[in-house]
Design a protein around this motif. Structure first.
Motif, PDB file in Angstrom:
ATOM      1  N   TYR A   1      49.734 -10.337   2.748  1.00 36.43           N
ATOM      2  CA  TYR A   1      50.217  -8.952   2.734  1.00 36.43           C
ATOM      3  C   TYR A   1      51.629  -8.910   3.294  1.00 36.43           C
TER       4      TYR A   1
ATOM      5  N   LYS B   1      48.582  -6.511  -5.936  1.00 35.98           N
ATOM      6  CA  LYS B   1      48.411  -5.069  -5.770  1.00 35.98           C
ATOM      7  C   LYS B   1      49.468  -4.538  -4.823  1.00 35.98           C
TER       8      LYS B   1
ATOM      9  N   VAL C   1      48.642 -11.125   7.428  1.00 37.66           N
ATOM     10  CA  VAL C   1      48.790  -9.706   7.088  1.00 37.66           C
ATOM     11  C   VAL C   1      49.861  -9.050   7.953  1.00 37.66           C
TER      12      VAL C   1
ATOM     13  N   VAL D   1      42.057 -10.783  10.011  1.00 34.71           N
ATOM     14  CA  VAL D   1      42.365 -11.191   8.624  1.00 34.71           C
ATOM     15  C   VAL D   1      43.712 -11.913   8.670  1.00 34.71           C
TER      16      VAL D   1
ATOM     17  N   ARG E   1      42.886   4.606  -1.784  1.00 34.07           N
ATOM     18  CA  ARG E   1      43.303   4.314  -0.408  1.00 34.07           C
ATOM     19  C   ARG E   1      44.790   4.605  -0.279  1.00 34.07           C
TER      20      ARG E   1
ATOM     21  N   PHE F   1      50.910  -4.994   7.763  1.00 31.62           N
ATOM     22  CA  PHE F   1      50.456  -3.810   7.031  1.00 31.62           C
ATOM     23  C   PHE F   1      50.932  -2.583   7.792  1.00 31.62           C
TER      24      PHE F   1
ATOM     25  N   ASP G   1      43.034   3.410   8.732  1.00 32.17           N
ATOM     26  CA  ASP G   1      44.429   3.439   8.286  1.00 32.17           C
ATOM     27  C   ASP G   1      45.045   4.844   8.212  1.00 32.17           C
TER      28      ASP G   1
ATOM     29  N   ARG H   1      44.015   2.328  13.996  1.00 32.46           N
ATOM     30  CA  ARG H   1      42.661   1.961  13.569  1.00 32.46           C
ATOM     31  C   ARG H   1      42.135   0.859  14.484  1.00 32.46           C
TER      32      ARG H   1
ATOM     33  N   ASP I   1      45.551  -7.723  10.984  1.00 32.75           N
ATOM     34  CA  ASP I   1      44.488  -6.724  11.208  1.00 32.75           C
ATOM     35  C   ASP I   1      43.938  -6.792  12.631  1.00 32.75           C
TER      36      ASP I   1
ATOM     37  N   ASN J   1      47.135  -1.117  12.001  1.00 34.58           N
ATOM     38  CA  ASN J   1      47.392  -0.157  10.921  1.00 34.58           C
ATOM     39  C   ASN J   1      47.508   1.282  11.425  1.00 34.58           C
TER      40      ASN J   1
HETATM   41  C1  BMA Z   1      43.408  -3.785   2.824  1.00 35.58           C
HETATM   42  C2  BMA Z   1      42.996  -2.720   3.813  1.00 35.58           C
HETATM   43  C3  BMA Z   1      43.906  -2.742   5.017  1.00 35.58           C
HETATM   44  C4  BMA Z   1      43.985  -4.131   5.602  1.00 35.58           C
HETATM   45  C5  BMA Z   1      44.306  -5.143   4.502  1.00 35.58           C
HETATM   46  C6  BMA Z   1      44.294  -6.569   5.003  1.00 35.58           C
HETATM   47  O1  BMA Z   1      42.562  -3.836   1.720  1.00 35.58           O
HETATM   48  O2  BMA Z   1      41.662  -2.926   4.217  1.00 35.58           O
HETATM   49  O3  BMA Z   1      43.400  -1.852   5.976  1.00 35.58           O
HETATM   50  O4  BMA Z   1      44.990  -4.186   6.583  1.00 35.58           O
HETATM   51  O5  BMA Z   1      43.374  -5.029   3.459  1.00 35.58           O
HETATM   52  O6  BMA Z   1      42.991  -6.916   5.441  1.00 35.58           O
END
Ligand code: BMA
Length: 309
Positions: free
Chosen positions: A223, A193, A262, A259, A136, A264, A89, A42, A284, A27
């Motif tokens: 994501y 979201k 993802v 995670v 955020r 991101f 981030d 990050r 992540d 990120n």
């Molecule tokens: C989001 C944040 C991001 C992260 C994403 C996936 O809520 O925390 O920084 O990349 O979740 O874990």
């Protein structure tokens, strides 16, 4: 042909290239500074809290990480209270001869947006904490509108799905005229979201906003990245939101990691040849890059769009 072409040698950075102990590198905000690409990324420390490191590159692909982190939780003042659980981030915006850095500041009181600035990526000065909890994904536009700075962010809400808002400020400290401008679309890839990703990029047809959208499945959240186009003179007006995602987790380094599932983004760098380098964290855990034609992304917003609200 995918709209975002992955760099064949992804990931471009992993924790093994960081000269201090971290579990992840992801990120990252990226910008150009003195003919170099500067990446502020990050990292999760081994206690699970995050800090921000710096890497630089001549070509935007081959990065070298600096010996010391760039921004770690503050040790005094108001920032200490609100950064206790970590800083996350970062996004970078070049405006009026300085680089503004927005980041998520985590503490026992929730998540707020910190704002810092630098002119040389050696020293960094914290300016203010510019949101209450829980916000955020704050990105600042690289130009002012009617003399005001403009930002996009994503507050948390229990009533409305988490959406993208715009706010304005005369001085980067006091922000107002806030308005929700884009919502997740139900029964769609970003229905759970959405949030701003890279700071918006100016194009001839509007401000290109590369955002992230989340979809909940029985196997957890996914994501992905999408695009929206904002009016050049009034960025609260959305010209179009691309109906399709532009990038989703597909490669092993995006499907599994700290995670799962993802991609991101916190940064993208437009180039003179009409392409854009998009940077994203994979699962992540690692940093990745790919390229797209800016025109293709704008076309998607205009010719294959869904409603913004
Ligand atoms: C989001 C944040 C991001 C992260 C994403 C996936 O809520 O925390 O920084 O990349 O979740 O874990």
């Amino acid at each position: 042909m995918p709209i975002v072409k992955r760099y064949t040698r992804n990931p471009v950075l992993t924790n093994r290239q960081v000269p201090y102990p971290v579990a992840t590198i992801h990120n990252a905000g990226v910008t150009k500074f003195k003919n170099k690409y500067i990446m502020l990324f990050r990292s999760h420390l081994l206690n699970g809290r995050s800090i921000i490191g710096l890497a630089e590159s001549k070509d935007g692909y081959d990065f070298k990480v600096s010996a010391e982190p760039f921004l770690t939780p503050a040790v005094d003042g108001i920032f200490k209270i609100y950064e206790e659980y970590g800083v996350e981030d970062p996004r970078i915006t070049f405006i009026e001869n300085e680089y503004l850095i927005t980041y998520s500041a985590y503490s026992r009181f929730g998540v707020r947006t910190g704002l810092a600035k630098t002119i040389d990526f050696k020293s960094v000065q914290r300016l203010s904490i510019i949101t209450e909890a829980d916000y955020r994904n704050t990105v600042i536009f690289p130009e002012k509108f009617n003399g005001l700075y403009a930002r996009l962010d994503r507050p948390h809400s229990e009533i409305c799905p988490w959406s993208i808002w715009i706010s304005y400020s005369p001085d980067l400290k006091y922000w107002g005229e806030s308005k929700l401008i884009m919502k997740p679309l139900e029964y769609h890839w970003d229905e759970m979201k959405i949030g701003p990703g890279a700071p918006p990029i100016k194009t001839g047809r509007g401000w290109l906003n590369i955002y992230h959208g989340v979809f909940q499945t029985m196997g957890g959240s996914v994501y992905r990245l999408g695009v929206a186009l904002h009016d050049l003179t009034d960025p609260s007006v959305i010209i179009g939101v691309g109906d399709n995602w532009i990038l989703q987790p597909e490669e092993a380094y995006e499907l599994t990691g700290y995670v799962h599932n993802v991609v991101f983004s916190c940064g993208a760098v437009p180039e003179d040849d009409g392409t854009v380098k998009i940077y994203w964290g994979g699962a992540d855990t690692v940093m990745c890059v790919g390229t797209a034609q800016i025109d293709d992304l704008v076309d998607l917003c205009i010719h294959n769009s869904r409603r913004a609200l």
